[in-house]
Design an enzyme around this catalytic site. Structure first.
Site, mmCIF file in Angstrom:
data_model
loop_
_atom_site.group_PDB
_atom_site.id
_atom_site.type_symbol
_atom_site.label_atom_id
_atom_site.label_comp_id
_atom_site.label_asym_id
_atom_site.label_seq_id
_atom_site.Cartn_x
_atom_site.Cartn_y
_atom_site.Cartn_z
ATOM 1 N N GLU A 1 0.811 -1.217 0.000
ATOM 2 C CA GLU A 1 0.000 0.000 0.000
ATOM 3 C C GLU A 1 0.851 1.277 0.000
ATOM 4 O O GLU A 1 0.463 2.294 0.576
ATOM 5 C CB GLU A 1 -0.947 0.000 1.211
ATOM 6 C CG GLU A 1 -1.971 -1.114 1.155
ATOM 7 C CD GLU A 1 -3.038 -0.970 2.232
ATOM 8 O OE1 GLU A 1 -4.208 -0.769 1.873
ATOM 9 O OE2 GLU A 1 -2.690 -1.064 3.426
ATOM 10 N N HIS B 1 -11.591 -0.578 6.844
ATOM 11 C CA HIS B 1 -10.154 -0.795 6.617
ATOM 12 C C HIS B 1 -9.281 -0.197 7.742
ATOM 13 O O HIS B 1 -8.553 -0.923 8.400
ATOM 14 C CB HIS B 1 -9.787 -0.182 5.258
ATOM 15 C CG HIS B 1 -8.357 -0.405 4.845
ATOM 16 N ND1 HIS B 1 -7.939 -0.400 3.534
ATOM 17 C CD2 HIS B 1 -7.230 -0.602 5.573
ATOM 18 C CE1 HIS B 1 -6.642 -0.631 3.473
ATOM 19 N NE2 HIS B 1 -6.182 -0.755 4.698
ATOM 20 N N HIS C 1 -4.379 0.241 11.001
ATOM 21 C CA HIS C 1 -5.663 -0.437 11.243
ATOM 22 C C HIS C 1 -5.862 -0.476 12.755
ATOM 23 O O HIS C 1 -6.149 -1.527 13.331
ATOM 24 C CB HIS C 1 -5.655 -1.861 10.696
ATOM 25 C CG HIS C 1 -5.090 -2.010 9.310
ATOM 26 N ND1 HIS C 1 -4.421 -3.137 8.898
ATOM 27 C CD2 HIS C 1 -5.097 -1.174 8.235
ATOM 28 C CE1 HIS C 1 -4.039 -3.000 7.628
ATOM 29 N NE2 HIS C 1 -4.429 -1.800 7.203
HETATM 30 MN MN MN Z 1 -4.140 -1.170 5.140
#
Ligand code: MN
Length: 263
Positions: free
Chosen positions: A77, A166, A98
């Site tokens: 990411e 998320h 997260h």
């Molecule tokens: Mn993530």
């Protein structure tokens, strides 16, 4: 000009502080803009933040490509970081997480608002971004440049963006500011959730958020919070090993009777 080695060491400590304080776990990542080149940023290879060492920190272009051919796996990411640095010239550090404290808000869509004075550092408005709105059914990972750009647009001028189902992404004007905001976002979310259980939370007045946020990000306050969190990390035995050349043998330390038990 800041010393790049010292900056990388501080980024390594920041990784471990955010893990130790419960913002990052096996996933999530933190980056900072390169101190000598605003078109680059620094971030670890794909590794859990709690175990990141200086040698793991790599340099990336703002297109989130590694500057040197990688020999290790990279975070998938990365575009979250690169696309925010492109869009926000004022942002010097980014944390994607997260964090358990923010997840109830990410899964319900209930907004996080500042509910205590120090929590004002998160700002008065935290936008939501839902990947599904623009991209339909995905694996929910933000891996394509257009997904990163969409998230950066949703962040806009704010300091935090919540990502539906998320996590969240937090930005800062410096590394220590980012660390403080990321941890205090979690404290604020915890207090807000607890307050919802026993009554009606009373958020800060809109006119309080600016002054309270500003005073808690002053250099003196950031020095104090950094010292606190880095000392807690040190006490836990979680400081990274010193950045020495791999060829240099580790000096054996003679400990008599006071060997510290490691977790
Ligand atoms: Mn993530």
């Amino acid at each position: 000009m800041p010393d790049t080695t010292a900056v990388i060491e501080e980024l390594t400590v920041a990784n471990r502080i955010l893990a130790h304080e419960g913002v990052l776990d096996m996933f999530g990542h933190i980056s900072m803009r390169h101190p000598h080149n605003p078109e680059r940023y620094l971030m670890s290879r794909s590794r859990s933040p709690e175990v990141v060492e200086s040698a793991d920190i790599l340099e990336y272009t703002l297109d989130s490509e590694p500057v040197k051919a990688p020999t290790a796996r990279l975070y998938s990411e990365r575009v979250i970081h690169g696309e925010i640095y492109k869009m926000r010239g004022d942002v010097m550090a980014v944390c994607h997480n997260h964090a358990p404290a923010v997840m109830p808000f990410c899964v319900t869509g209930k907004p996080i608002v500042p509910v205590f004075h120090v929590g004002a550092v998160i700002g008065g408005e935290i936008p939501f971004w839902d990947q599904h709105d623009e991209f339909g059914n995905t694996d929910l990972l933000v891996v394509k440049p257009e997904e990163g750009r969409s998230l950066a647009r949703a962040l806009g001028p704010h300091s935090v963006v919540l990502m539906r189902r998320h996590g969240s992404t937090v930005v800062g004007g410096g590394l220590r500011e980012l660390v403080a905001r990321s941890i205090l976002l979690c404290h604020n979310a915890t207090y807000l959730l607890q307050a919802l259980l026993i009554g009606t939370p009373q958020p800060l007045y809109p006119g309080e958020i600016g002054p309270a946020g500003e005073i808690n990000l002053r250099p003196g306050v950031l020095a104090r919070t950094w010292e606190y969190w880095s000392t807690r990390l040190k006490t836990s035995g979680g400081l990274p090993p010193p950045a020495t050349k791999a060829s240099r043998p580790t000096k054996p330390t003679a400990r008599r009777g006071k060997a510290k038990r490691r977790r």
